[in-house]
Design a protein around this motif. Structure first.
Motif: not given
Lengths: 203, 203
Positions: A14-15, A42, A46-47, A49-53, B121, B124, B143
Motif C-alpha cells: 500500500i505504501e 480491502s 480502507d486506506e 477511506d481513511l485518507r478521505r476521512g 470515510a 473508517a 494520512c
C-alpha cells in the motif's frame, strides 16, 4: 524471500515501499491462499477511506491561525506593590530636588511649552533613591522593629564576624503628594496622583 | 523544506521570531490536528482544540530547548489539550447522566442520505480513532500529507521499523473492526443511493 508477516507485506504494498522480495512473497502467499489478494484489496480500500476521512477533518486545521501577538503588558503586581510604588514615587518626588531645579526634573508628561508649576509632580530621571538626598517636609523616626539576621560569616580580616541583618525602622514621613503607578491606554506604566485612604490610626 | 531547514525554523521561532513561528505552525498544524484526531473525544470540536494548541504553542515556544525535537514537543502540547478535553467531556457526560430531563441530541442525518464515499470515510476514521492509540495514532498521522514515516517515528519516539510494524498491525486491526461492525450492525452499512426503477416510479 523477505520472510515478513503478511500484514507487513500488505502495508508495504500500500505504501509503495515493497521490494521485489516482498512482492515475490506476496505472490507466493496468494498462490497458497487466494484470500490474501482480497485482504490486500480491502486494505487498499480502507486506506482510501481513511485518507478521505482524515483529509475532511484536517481541512479545519487550515482555518486555525496563530493568535495575534499581544502587546506586552506589565505583569499583574501584588496589591502591596501599589503601596510600595506609591511610597517610592512620593519619596522620589520629594527627594528629586526639583524645588531647586524645576526645569531639570520636569515631568515628561507635561507639555513642553507650559510653565512648570512651582511644586508640580516630578519623575526621578535616574531612578536612584538615596536617603541622603531626601528632602522631606518632615521625617520622624518612631521606632524600630526587631531586626532580622540574614547572614553571618567570619570577617575577612579574621577578627570577629561579618553580620548582615535587616533593620526595619518605623518612620513618619510628610510628603506633599502621593502617586501610584497606573497604566495608560497603551499599557505603559505612568504615575497618577492619588489620594490614599486612611490606613491606620495615627501613631 | 529539509529537516535541517525545519530545525532552523524551530530554533528561530524559539528565539522569538514571529515569522518563523507562523511558518512552523502552517507546516505542522495538520500534524497537530492528526494527534488530536487520534486522541479526541468523539464529541469535541477539533477546530476549537486546535486553536487551544495554537495559543499554547505561542505561550510556550520560548521553552523549546531542542529545536530538532519540535514535532514530539508539539505532539505533547496537542496530547495535553486532548486529555484536558477528555476530562471536560467526562465531567459533562457525568453531569448529563444525572439529569433525567436532559433533552436528547438532535439526530444526525441518516447514513443512507449521505454520500456513500463520505460515510465510508467518516466510519473508517471513527474506527481508527477507537483503536488503541499506539496503533490508531500512527495510522492517522500516516494520512497527513507530507508527513513521512521517519517524522512519525521521531514524533512518537520510536524507530522507523517499530512504526512500520505498528502501521501494519493497525491496518489489520482497522479491517477487523470494520468487519465486526458490519457483522453486528449490517443496517449501518452505507446504502446505495436510491436510484432504482421503483424509487423513480415512487417519485
Amino acid at each position: 524471500m523477505s520472510n515478513q508477516p503478511e500484514e507487513v507485506l500488505i502495508h508495504r504494498a500500500i505504501e509503495l515501499t515493497a521490494s521485489a522480495a516482498d512482492w515475490a512473497d506476496l505472490d507466493a502467499a496468494a498462490l497458497r491462499d487466494p484470500a490474501v489478494l482480497q485482504r490486500l484489496a480491502s486494505a487498499l480500500q480502507d486506506e482510501g477511506d481513511l485518507r478521505r476521512g482524515v483529509e475532511e477533518r484536517l481541512a479545519a486545521a487550515e482555518r486555525v491561525a496563530l493568535p495575534q501577538a499581544k502587546a506586552r503588558r506589565l505583569p499583574r503586581a501584588p496589591a502591596w506593590l501599589g503601596w510600595a510604588a506609591a511610597a517610592a514615587l512620593a519619596l522620589i518626588w520629594s527627594a528629586s530636588g526639583f524645588l531647586d531645579e524645576p526645569a531639570k526634573h520636569a515631568s515628561p508628561l507635561r507639555d513642553a511649552g507650559s510653565p512648570a508649576p512651582e511644586r508640580g509632580p516630578a519623575l526621578a530621571g535616574d531612578g536612584v533613591l538615596s536617603l541622603d538626598d531626601l528632602r522631606l517636609v518632615s521625617n520622624d523616626t518612631l521606632g524600630e522593629l526587631p531586626s532580622m539576621m540574614l547572614e553571618t560569616r567570619p570577617a575577612a580580616d579574621g577578627r570577629g564576624y561579618e553580620v548582615i541583618r535587616l533593620r526595619r525602622t518605623l518612620e513618619r514621613l510628610h510628603v506633599d503628594q502621593i502617586f501610584r503607578v497606573a497604566e495608560d491606554e497603551h499599557g505603559n506604566a505612568v504615575p497618577a496622583q492619588w489620594t490614599p485612604p486612611v490606613l491606620s490610626e495615627r501613631m | 523544506m529539509t529537516d535541517a531547514d525545519q530545525v532552523e525554523l524551530a530554533r528561530r521561532a524559539a528565539a522569538g521570531e514571529r515569522a518563523a513561528l507562523e511558518l512552523l505552525w502552517r507546516l505542522h498544524r495538520r500534524f497537530a490536528a492528526a494527534v488530536l484526531l487520534a486522541h479526541l473525544p468523539r464529541r469535541a470540536d477539533l477546530e476549537d482544540l486546535l486553536q487551544e494548541v495554537a495559543v499554547s504553542l505561542c505561550e510556550h515556544i520560548g521553552e523549546l530547548r531542542q529545536p530538532e525535537r519540535f514535532l514530539p514537543w508539539l505532539r505533547s502540547i496537542a496530547l495535553n489539550r486532548a486529555r484536558s478535553s477528555a476530562r471536560r467531556e467526562s465531567l459533562r457526560a457525568h453531569a448529563a447522566a444525572s439529569l433525567d430531563a436532559l433533552p436528547a441530541e438532535p439526530a444526525g442525518p441518516a447514513a443512507g442520505n449521505e454520500d456513500a464515499t463520505r460515510a465510508a470515510a467518516a466510519r473508517a476514521l471513527e474506527l481508527a480513532g477507537r483503536l488503541d492509540p499506539d496503533y490508531g495514532e500512527p495510522l492517522i498521522m500516516k494520512c497527513v500529507r507530507g508527513l513521512s514515516q521517519r517524522q512519525i517515528a521521531t514524533a512518537l519516539g520510536l524507530s522507523e521499523a517499530a512504526v512500520e510494524t505498528r502501521l501494519a498491525r493497525a491496518r489489520r486491526l482497522l479491517r477487523r473492526e470494520l468487519e465486526q461492525e458490519e457483522a453486528v450492525l449490517p443496517s449501518r452499512r452505507v446504502a446505495a443511493p436510491r436510484t432504482s426503477a421503483a424509487d423513480r416510479a415512487e417519485a
